[in-house]
Design a protein around this motif. Structure first.
Motif, PDB file in Angstrom:
ATOM      1  N   GLN A  74      -8.795 -10.982 -61.436  1.00 59.43           N
ATOM      2  CA  GLN A  74      -8.675 -11.131 -59.908  1.00 59.43           C
ATOM      3  C   GLN A  74      -7.314 -10.707 -59.331  1.00 59.43           C
ATOM      4  N   LYS A  75      -6.025 -11.159 -60.085  1.00 65.64           N
ATOM      5  CA  LYS A  75      -4.904 -11.094 -59.618  1.00 65.64           C
ATOM      6  C   LYS A  75      -4.200  -9.324 -60.154  1.00 65.64           C
ATOM      7  N   TYR A  76      -4.749  -9.085 -61.411  1.00 58.16           N
ATOM      8  CA  TYR A  76      -3.823  -8.104 -61.890  1.00 58.16           C
ATOM      9  C   TYR A  76      -4.688  -6.967 -62.174  1.00 58.16           C
ATOM     10  N   LEU A  77      -6.334  -6.828 -62.487  1.00 57.03           N
ATOM     11  CA  LEU A  77      -7.402  -5.978 -62.955  1.00 57.03           C
ATOM     12  C   LEU A  77      -6.753  -4.447 -61.443  1.00 57.03           C
ATOM     13  N   PRO A  78      -7.282  -5.121 -60.176  1.00 53.67           N
ATOM     14  CA  PRO A  78      -6.762  -4.173 -58.831  1.00 53.67           C
ATOM     15  C   PRO A  78      -5.991  -3.479 -59.385  1.00 53.67           C
ATOM     16  N   PRO A  79      -5.187  -3.930 -58.541  1.00 51.05           N
ATOM     17  CA  PRO A  79      -3.885  -3.115 -59.011  1.00 51.05           C
ATOM     18  C   PRO A  79      -3.193  -2.231 -60.344  1.00 51.05           C
ATOM     19  N   LEU A  80      -3.549  -2.515 -61.354  1.00 54.68           N
ATOM     20  CA  LEU A  80      -3.445  -1.905 -62.094  1.00 54.68           C
ATOM     21  C   LEU A  80      -4.374  -0.529 -62.106  1.00 54.68           C
ATOM     22  N   ILE A  81      -5.695  -1.182 -61.898  1.00 56.23           N
ATOM     23  CA  ILE A  81      -6.570  -0.159 -62.337  1.00 56.23           C
ATOM     24  C   ILE A  81      -6.900   1.006 -61.250  1.00 56.23           C
ATOM     25  N   SER A  82      -6.095   0.386 -59.988  1.00 57.71           N
ATOM     26  CA  SER A  82      -5.635   1.669 -58.962  1.00 57.71           C
ATOM     27  C   SER A  82      -4.862   2.731 -59.662  1.00 57.71           C
TER      28      SER A  82
END
Ligand code: CAA
Length: 377
Positions: A106-114
């Motif tokens: 939840q912490k790392y994936l959204p900003p990396l994927i975007s």
């Protein structure tokens, strides 16, 4: 290669982007890394930074083949752009996606994927290249956290990344792969520095650097997966990364063939286009056959991955064949261009330098043969 309508759409999107936005700046990018950051923003807007990840984390929920089509199209224009995206999406994000706990995801994936943040992968050390399990970077437990000391070299995206997955030895009784754990580090942690690396032969438009850890205090929440499972986490991620480097090599080889075909039809010697000579035709034919074989190996490995089947051997086969095909194709392309191919006026000299990288990164050709042989035996 038979593709679904969705795969064809993403291929066309990537091709249009590569031709209109990447190709015109591919040469300048080698000198000016600010161009890479501008291209990154555009790729993020198109969704390229998270193609194969679920919508729940902000991805496009596409398959691996769709992702590899993007890498291939980018590599036709600039291998530097392709490797930047490849490291981010495979070996950078995949360890967190496959082995992170829900809080880490939840912490790392959204900003990396975007694409808001960029990922890098820290495995190689000065003494630990092919023998990746022998790294000396250590993470010692102290008062509820770990203290990291050591360094990682040849790290793609080192200066531009925000999130780093890295290995460190948590069990000093075990000097081999079994004593390594995986960690998620963040840019700016006290004691964590990124230093300039040596200049490189190819993929000069991509970033790389040295990661230096000096008493970096890392909370236990940054441990990725179970303790002492770091090597397996990294090897698992490299399996997917190797298909992606295979797709990058495929793109370079295709660029070599496309430029060679065009030049052979235009360039006249002995009163006729050099394409009329069998000596040139045979080179073109060999390039085309090898490229076709590389394409099949790369997409076969991806399809096995998407089907949830074992694909480690096939990933190594795809990377081995595609990278050696790219090197041979680049060699022949320079030969077809003759003296002009040896100048910086034509991109074939860049393809030649870039192709070499694919025989080295994410495991040398010798390591791919070793992996394949171990599977056979
Ligand atoms: N998936 C999951 N687990 C794996 C695995 C895989 N693909 N491969 C091996 N393992 C497991 C083994 O099963 C074994 O587990 P057990 O201890 O439970 O038996 C454990 O990992 C150790 O495996 P090995 O005994 O095979 O390990 P090894 O020391 O002989 O090394 C190697 C094997 C294939 C040579 C490996 O070290 C390797 O791939 N070396 C090359 C490293 C590499 O690719 N580096 C590139 C770095 S990234 C980069 O290029 C930079 C960049 O930024 C792009």
């Amino acid at each position: 290669m038979l593709l679904t309508d969705d795969q064809k759409s993403i291929q066309q999107l990537a091709r249009d982007f590569a031709v209109s936005e990447v190709q015109p700046v591919a040469k300048a990018l080698e000198q000016d890394h600010s161009i890479l950051c501008q291209l990154w923003k555009k790729m993020a807007d198109l969704g390229f930074t998270g193609i194969q990840f679920p919508e729940a984390y902000g991805g496009l929920d596409s398959d691996s083949v769709s992702y590899l089509l993007v890498i291939e199209e980018l590599a036709k224009a600039s291998a530097s752009v392709a490797v930047t995206l490849s490291v981010h999406t495979t070996v950078g994000i995949l360890p967190i996606f496959n082995f992170g706990n829900e809080a880490q995801k939840q912490k790392y994936l959204p900003p990396l994927i975007s694409g808001e943040k960029i990922a890098a992968f820290g495995l190689t050390e000065p003494n630990a290249g092919s023998d990746a399990g022998s790294g000396l970077t250590k993470a010692e437990p102290a008062n509820g956290h770990y203290v990291l000391n050591g360094s990682k070299i040849f790290i793609t995206n080192a200066h531009i990344a925000d999130i780093f997955v890295t290995t460190a030895r948590t069990n000093k009784e075990k000097a081999d792969a079994k004593g390594l754990s995986a960690f998620i580090l963040e840019k700016g942690m006290p004691g964590f520095k990124v230093e300039e690396a040596d200049e490189k032969l190819g993929i000069q438009g991509s970033d790389w650097g040295t990661l230096v850890f000096e008493d970096v205090q890392v909370a236990k929440e940054h441990l990725l997966g179970d303790p002492e499972q770091g090597f397996k986490i990294f090897m698992n991620s490299l399996d997917a990364g190797r298909i992606s480097i295979g797709a990058m090599a495929l793109g370079i080889a295709e660029a070599c063939l496309a430029d060679s075909l065009k030049y052979a039809k235009e360039r006249k010697q002995f009163g006729q286009p050099i394409a009329n000579f069998q000596a040139i035709q045979f080179k073109l034919a060999d390039m085309a056959v090898e490229i076709e074989a590389a394409r099949h190996l790369v997409y076969h490995a991806a399809r096995l991955k998407d089907a949830g089947r074992l694909f480690s051997k096939e990933a190594s086969m795809a990377k081995l064949w595609a990278s050696e095909t790219a090197m041979r194709a680049a060699n022949q392309a320079v030969q077809i261009f003759g003296g002009y191919g040896y100048t910086k006026d034509f991109p074939v000299e860049r393809y030649f330098r870039d192709a070499k990288s694919t025989e080295l990164v994410e495991g040398t050709s010798q390591i791919q043969r070793l992996v394949i042989a171990r599977h056979l035996l």
